[in-house]
Every structure is written in C-alpha cells, then in structure tokens.
Design a protein around this motif. Structure first.
Motif, PDB file in Angstrom:
ATOM      1  N   ASP A  52       0.836  -1.203   0.000  1.00  0.00           N
ATOM      2  CA  ASP A  52       0.000   0.000   0.000  1.00  0.00           C
ATOM      3  C   ASP A  52       0.878   1.263   0.000  1.00  0.00           C
ATOM      4  OD1 ASP A  52      -2.832   1.313   0.673  1.00  0.00           O
ATOM      5  OD2 ASP A  52      -1.332   2.202   1.999  1.00  0.00           O
ATOM      6  N   LEU A  53       1.835   1.317   0.910  1.00  0.00           N
ATOM      7  CA  LEU A  53       2.672   2.511   1.022  1.00  0.00           C
ATOM      8  C   LEU A  53       3.574   2.671  -0.206  1.00  0.00           C
ATOM      9  CD1 LEU A  53       3.676   2.352   4.794  1.00  0.00           C
ATOM     10  CD2 LEU A  53       2.020   3.878   3.715  1.00  0.00           C
ATOM     11  N   ALA A  54       4.169   1.568  -0.661  1.00  0.00           N
ATOM     12  CA  ALA A  54       5.034   1.641  -1.843  1.00  0.00           C
ATOM     13  C   ALA A  54       4.232   2.066  -3.063  1.00  0.00           C
ATOM     14  CB  ALA A  54       5.716   0.307  -2.095  1.00  0.00           C
ATOM     15  N   GLY A  55       3.000   1.613  -3.167  1.00  0.00           N
ATOM     16  CA  GLY A  55       2.160   2.001  -4.288  1.00  0.00           C
ATOM     17  C   GLY A  55       1.871   3.490  -4.286  1.00  0.00           C
ATOM     18  N   ARG A  56       1.575   4.045  -3.125  1.00  0.00           N
ATOM     19  CA  ARG A  56       1.291   5.476  -3.025  1.00  0.00           C
ATOM     20  C   ARG A  56       2.536   6.319  -3.278  1.00  0.00           C
ATOM     21  NH1 ARG A  56      -1.310   6.118   2.699  1.00  0.00           N
ATOM     22  NH2 ARG A  56      -1.528   8.302   2.017  1.00  0.00           N
ATOM     23  N   ILE A  57       3.675   5.800  -2.861  1.00  0.00           N
ATOM     24  CA  ILE A  57       4.933   6.514  -3.104  1.00  0.00           C
ATOM     25  C   ILE A  57       5.324   6.409  -4.586  1.00  0.00           C
ATOM     26  CG2 ILE A  57       7.413   6.524  -2.589  1.00  0.00           C
ATOM     27  CD1 ILE A  57       6.581   5.565   0.276  1.00  0.00           C
ATOM     28  N   GLY A  58       5.135   5.223  -5.158  1.00  0.00           N
ATOM     29  CA  GLY A  58       5.498   5.009  -6.555  1.00  0.00           C
ATOM     30  C   GLY A  58       4.715   5.868  -7.519  1.00  0.00           C
ATOM     31  N   THR A  59       3.465   6.156  -7.208  1.00  0.00           N
ATOM     32  CA  THR A  59       2.642   7.013  -8.080  1.00  0.00           C
ATOM     33  C   THR A  59       2.857   8.494  -7.823  1.00  0.00           C
ATOM     34  OG1 THR A  59       0.787   6.986  -6.519  1.00  0.00           O
ATOM     35  CG2 THR A  59       0.846   5.249  -8.220  1.00  0.00           C
ATOM     36  N   GLY A  60       3.590   8.825  -6.758  1.00  0.00           N
ATOM     37  CA  GLY A  60       3.815  10.218  -6.431  1.00  0.00           C
ATOM     38  C   GLY A  60       2.780  10.806  -5.498  1.00  0.00           C
ATOM     39  N   GLU A  61       1.813   9.993  -5.064  1.00  0.00           N
ATOM     40  CA  GLU A  61       0.816  10.485  -4.106  1.00  0.00           C
ATOM     41  C   GLU A  61       1.508  10.947  -2.826  1.00  0.00           C
ATOM     42  OE1 GLU A  61      -2.889   8.789  -1.386  1.00  0.00           O
ATOM     43  OE2 GLU A  61      -2.271   7.670  -3.172  1.00  0.00           O
ATOM     44  N   LEU A  62       2.516  10.185  -2.405  1.00  0.00           N
ATOM     45  CA  LEU A  62       3.375  10.595  -1.294  1.00  0.00           C
ATOM     46  C   LEU A  62       4.710  11.012  -1.895  1.00  0.00           C
ATOM     47  CD1 LEU A  62       2.587   7.796   1.327  1.00  0.00           C
ATOM     48  CD2 LEU A  62       1.975  10.214   1.491  1.00  0.00           C
ATOM     49  N   ALA A  63       5.001  12.296  -1.853  1.00  0.00           N
ATOM     50  CA  ALA A  63       6.181  12.840  -2.523  1.00  0.00           C
ATOM     51  C   ALA A  63       7.434  12.677  -1.658  1.00  0.00           C
ATOM     52  CB  ALA A  63       5.953  14.321  -2.826  1.00  0.00           C
ATOM     53  N   PRO A  64       8.621  12.796  -2.249  1.00  0.00           N
ATOM     54  CA  PRO A  64       9.857  12.745  -1.463  1.00  0.00           C
ATOM     55  C   PRO A  64       9.825  13.747  -0.322  1.00  0.00           C
ATOM     56  CG  PRO A  64      10.364  12.647  -3.791  1.00  0.00           C
ATOM     57  CD  PRO A  64       8.895  12.910  -3.703  1.00  0.00           C
ATOM     58  N   GLY A  65      10.180  13.279   0.860  1.00  0.00           N
ATOM     59  CA  GLY A  65      10.181  14.121   2.045  1.00  0.00           C
ATOM     60  C   GLY A  65       8.873  14.134   2.805  1.00  0.00           C
ATOM     61  N   ALA A  66       7.798  13.608   2.208  1.00  0.00           N
ATOM     62  CA  ALA A  66       6.495  13.610   2.874  1.00  0.00           C
ATOM     63  C   ALA A  66       6.496  12.650   4.064  1.00  0.00           C
ATOM     64  CB  ALA A  66       5.392  13.216   1.898  1.00  0.00           C
ATOM     65  N   GLU A  67       5.816  13.045   5.129  1.00  0.00           N
ATOM     66  CA  GLU A  67       5.685  12.171   6.291  1.00  0.00           C
ATOM     67  C   GLU A  67       4.655  11.080   6.020  1.00  0.00           C
ATOM     68  OE1 GLU A  67       4.648  14.388   9.752  1.00  0.00           O
ATOM     69  OE2 GLU A  67       6.730  14.829  10.269  1.00  0.00           O
ATOM     70  N   LEU A  68       4.954   9.874   6.493  1.00  0.00           N
ATOM     71  CA  LEU A  68       3.978   8.793   6.449  1.00  0.00           C
ATOM     72  C   LEU A  68       3.010   8.948   7.624  1.00  0.00           C
ATOM     73  CD1 LEU A  68       6.040   7.656   4.428  1.00  0.00           C
ATOM     74  CD2 LEU A  68       5.682   5.410   5.467  1.00  0.00           C
ATOM     75  N   PRO A  69       1.835   8.349   7.528  1.00  0.00           N
ATOM     76  CA  PRO A  69       0.939   8.352   8.684  1.00  0.00           C
ATOM     77  C   PRO A  69       1.643   7.758   9.904  1.00  0.00           C
ATOM     78  CG  PRO A  69      -0.202   7.563   6.732  1.00  0.00           C
ATOM     79  CD  PRO A  69       1.244   7.669   6.354  1.00  0.00           C
ATOM     80  N   ALA A  70       1.211   8.171  11.072  1.00  0.00           N
ATOM     81  CA  ALA A  70       1.799   7.660  12.312  1.00  0.00           C
ATOM     82  C   ALA A  70       1.609   6.152  12.411  1.00  0.00           C
ATOM     83  CB  ALA A  70       1.165   8.349  13.509  1.00  0.00           C
ATOM     84  N   VAL A  71       2.465   5.504  13.166  1.00  0.00           N
ATOM     85  CA  VAL A  71       2.405   4.049  13.313  1.00  0.00           C
ATOM     86  C   VAL A  71       1.041   3.620  13.834  1.00  0.00           C
ATOM     87  CG1 VAL A  71       3.318   2.089  14.623  1.00  0.00           C
ATOM     88  CG2 VAL A  71       4.904   3.767  13.607  1.00  0.00           C
ATOM     89  N   ARG A  72       0.522   4.313  14.828  1.00  0.00           N
ATOM     90  CA  ARG A  72      -0.778   3.923  15.386  1.00  0.00           C
ATOM     91  C   ARG A  72      -1.887   4.089  14.363  1.00  0.00           C
ATOM     92  NH1 ARG A  72      -1.325   5.062  21.774  1.00  0.00           N
ATOM     93  NH2 ARG A  72       0.811   4.497  22.395  1.00  0.00           N
ATOM     94  N   GLU A  73      -1.806   5.145  13.557  1.00  0.00           N
ATOM     95  CA  GLU A  73      -2.819   5.359  12.521  1.00  0.00           C
ATOM     96  C   GLU A  73      -2.790   4.229  11.497  1.00  0.00           C
ATOM     97  OE1 GLU A  73      -3.823   8.518   8.942  1.00  0.00           O
ATOM     98  OE2 GLU A  73      -2.582   9.169  10.645  1.00  0.00           O
ATOM     99  N   LEU A  74      -1.585   3.825  11.086  1.00  0.00           N
ATOM    100  CA  LEU A  74      -1.482   2.718  10.131  1.00  0.00           C
ATOM    101  C   LEU A  74      -1.959   1.409  10.749  1.00  0.00           C
ATOM    102  CD1 LEU A  74       1.960   3.526   8.445  1.00  0.00           C
ATOM    103  CD2 LEU A  74      -0.289   3.605   7.367  1.00  0.00           C
ATOM    104  N   ALA A  75      -1.638   1.203  12.004  1.00  0.00           N
ATOM    105  CA  ALA A  75      -2.088  -0.014  12.677  1.00  0.00           C
ATOM    106  C   ALA A  75      -3.617  -0.076  12.716  1.00  0.00           C
ATOM    107  CB  ALA A  75      -1.516  -0.071  14.092  1.00  0.00           C
ATOM    108  N   HIS A  76      -4.241   1.055  12.978  1.00  0.00           N
ATOM    109  CA  HIS A  76      -5.707   1.098  12.997  1.00  0.00           C
ATOM    110  C   HIS A  76      -6.271   0.866  11.593  1.00  0.00           C
ATOM    111  CE1 HIS A  76      -9.734   2.265  14.200  1.00  0.00           C
ATOM    112  NE2 HIS A  76      -9.764   3.123  13.164  1.00  0.00           N
ATOM    113  N   ARG A  77      -5.655   1.501  10.591  1.00  0.00           N
ATOM    114  CA  ARG A  77      -6.162   1.380   9.217  1.00  0.00           C
ATOM    115  C   ARG A  77      -6.110  -0.058   8.728  1.00  0.00           C
ATOM    116  NH1 ARG A  77      -2.999   4.607   4.648  1.00  0.00           N
ATOM    117  NH2 ARG A  77      -3.647   6.348   5.988  1.00  0.00           N
ATOM    118  N   PHE A  78      -5.061  -0.774   9.086  1.00  0.00           N
ATOM    119  CA  PHE A  78      -4.896  -2.140   8.600  1.00  0.00           C
ATOM    120  C   PHE A  78      -5.331  -3.190   9.622  1.00  0.00           C
ATOM    121  CE2 PHE A  78      -2.042   0.227   5.821  1.00  0.00           C
ATOM    122  CZ  PHE A  78      -2.325  -0.334   4.588  1.00  0.00           C
TER     123      PHE A  78
END
Length: 307
Positions: A10-36
């Motif tokens: 999921d994260l690599a896909g969003r980064i690969g398309t440019g949705e998450l740009a270089p330098g962008a922060e990823l969601p917090a660990v707890r947020e990702l844990a809740h999402r998945f």
C-alpha cells in the motif's frame, strides 16, 4: 498476503505514483495499525522493510518520511521481476552499467540511435539509448516526443560524453578538426548511429562531403579504437573512453547528452537502472572511464509534462 506485506504494498504504491512525494511524512504508526487492523509491531516491521529497500527513511521518535529517491525505489520494490529491454546506441559506460545490473536489463538486437528508436516504436524494446541532436539544437527530446506521441515519452539522462578524434599516441598527423580527416583513412561508425550522424554533420559544416571519406565502417567504439591502435587506419571518430582504454590520444570535438528514450509504461522496469545511476560507486566507475559527466545522471524527465 500477510498483513505487513499488505502495508508495504500500500505505502510503496502510493509513493510510486507520487501520491506521497519525497520528504512527505507517512501516517503515524498507530494510525497505520488502525487502518490495517493490526499491531504497531507489524507496522514497524513493514517500515523496516521499506527502509531497507530505500523507499522511506526512519528515525527515532519521528515519523517515517519518503526517501529522496523513494519513488524509484518503490517501483523497484513493487516490480522486482521486471526486465528492462534496452536497444540503441553503443557506449562503453553503458556496457559497464548493464553488466552491473545483470538480469534486470537485457539488451536487444537493434544497434544505433535510429534502430533503437525504431525498436521502441515497434514494441521490440522498452527503451533506446540515443544521442541525437535535433535541428532545433536540442538533444533527444524532440525525437522522443515525435516517435512516442501518445505513449507518455520520457527521458532518462545517463551522462554527457565527449566525442572526437581517436588518434595514435602523440597525434603524429597533428589532427585538430573533422576537416583534417578528409585525405586520410578513417574508422567510423555505421549509418544510423548517432556518432556517424555527428561526424557527417561536422564534415558538412567544414565544407566536406562525408561520402568521400575513406575507411571501414565499424560496429562499436571499441572496434574504432582497435582499428587505430592496430595501424589499420590513420584515425577514428568515437568516444574518449574508447581511446583511453587503449592508451590512444583523443581530440575532443563535441560534448553530447546521452539518454534513454522510453514510454511511461516502461518506467517501472527501468527503476533498477535509474537507481543504479545514483550509486556513488557506479558513478565513480563510469567517470574513471574518461570523458563522462554524470552531474545529472539518473534524472528522469516526463516530456509531456515538460511541454
């Protein structure tokens, strides 16, 4: 698919398309844990894998961020089995790069800039190495736009390289320009190669008919240099690195942009090559061959976006 792999994809896909740009922060660990619907330790495992792959960077007590070259790394991570089929121009440094990449890059039969572009246009290759100066004074981009119209034309900048006269040690005939070649026996590349086109253009500019030049037509820059070293010809026309290999002298006449033309569908397959061009050890090895400037090596240009 295991949960941590699902997070990685999921994260690599969003980064690969440019949705998450270089330098962008990823969601917090707890947020990702809740999402998945998983645990923080599983998210941590996923982030460690992406960090090891160069997709993200992590730091204690800070959110993970997308790496500077995370987009290319993400594409490489998501498509590890893709093979980039490369045609086109001969170059000693490109040979070094493709050997380093092993099975990630496969060269196909089309040789020379023109044949390489034809192979990409016909779907026989993913990309073509070219060094063609357009009548507008721009290298490569106009040809890519014209031949790959509607297919998302891109350029991968490899390096700038020197072309010129390959001559015996000491340059005994005192050659300084393309015009000096007219009365001599010269080793030159085949028709359809960018190097032959460059030589013909230099001769025409000096008032000489390229078709009157005497000497063999050679398949590679190394063979041109070998012809000079063996005494079979008086001089050759090719890249500095070929002269350097055989301790020959070199008279620079042009510096050109050496790039790969490809469509957008081939960008994922090209990811290992793009990543390699940013590796300090490989850049140093190419520079040591002589006559290469890698200042912009690995830069990717979307030509549709650049218009």
């Amino acid at each position: 698919m295991t949960r941590y792999r699902e997070i990685c994809t999921d994260l690599a896909g969003r980064i690969g398309t440019g949705e998450l740009a270089p330098g962008a922060e990823l969601p917090a660990v707890r947020e990702l844990a809740h999402r998945f619907d998983t645990t923080a330790s599983t998210v941590g495992r996923a982030q460690r894998e992406l960090a090891d792959a160069g997709v993200i960077v992590t730091a204690d007590r800070r959110r993970a961020r997308v790496a500077t070259r995370g987009q290319v790394a993400a594409r490489r991570y998501l498509h590890p089995d893709l093979v980039f089929c490369l045609a086109g121009s001969d170059d000693p440094a490109l040979d070094l790069v493709t050997r380093t990449l092993g099975r990630a890059v496969r060269t196909v039969g089309a040789t020379g800039s023109f044949d390489g572009l034809r192979a990409v246009r016909q779907g026989r290759a993913d990309g073509a190495a070219v060094h063609l100066l357009h009548h507008t004074g721009v290298y490569n981009a106009p040809f890519a736009r014209g031949l790959l119209r509607g297919r998302g034309p891109h350029l991968i900048h490899l390096w700038r390289r020197e072309q010129g006269l390959i001559v015996p040690p000491g340059n005994p005939r005192g050659l300084t320009t393309a015009a000096d070649l007219a009365p001599l026996r010269i080793a030159r590349r085949h028709h359809g190669t960018g190097t032959r086109i460059l030589l013909d253009r230099l001769l025409l500019a000096a008032g000489h008919d390229p078709d009157t030049l005497r000497g063999p037509e050679i398949g590679s820059h190394l063979e041109v240099a070998l012809s000079v070293a063996s005494g079979a010809v008086d001089a050759g026309f090719g890249v500095r690195s070929a002269a350097h290999d055989l301790d020959l002298d070199f008279v620079p006449l042009a510096t050109e942009d050496y790039e790969i033309v490809l469509g957008s569908a081939a960008i994922d397959a090209a990811a290992p090559l793009i990543a390699a061009l940013h590796e300090p050890a490989l850049r140093s090895a190419v520079a040591e061959l002589g006559g290469y400037d890698l200042t912009r090596g690995g830069a990717v240009t979307d030509l549709d976006a650049a218009t």
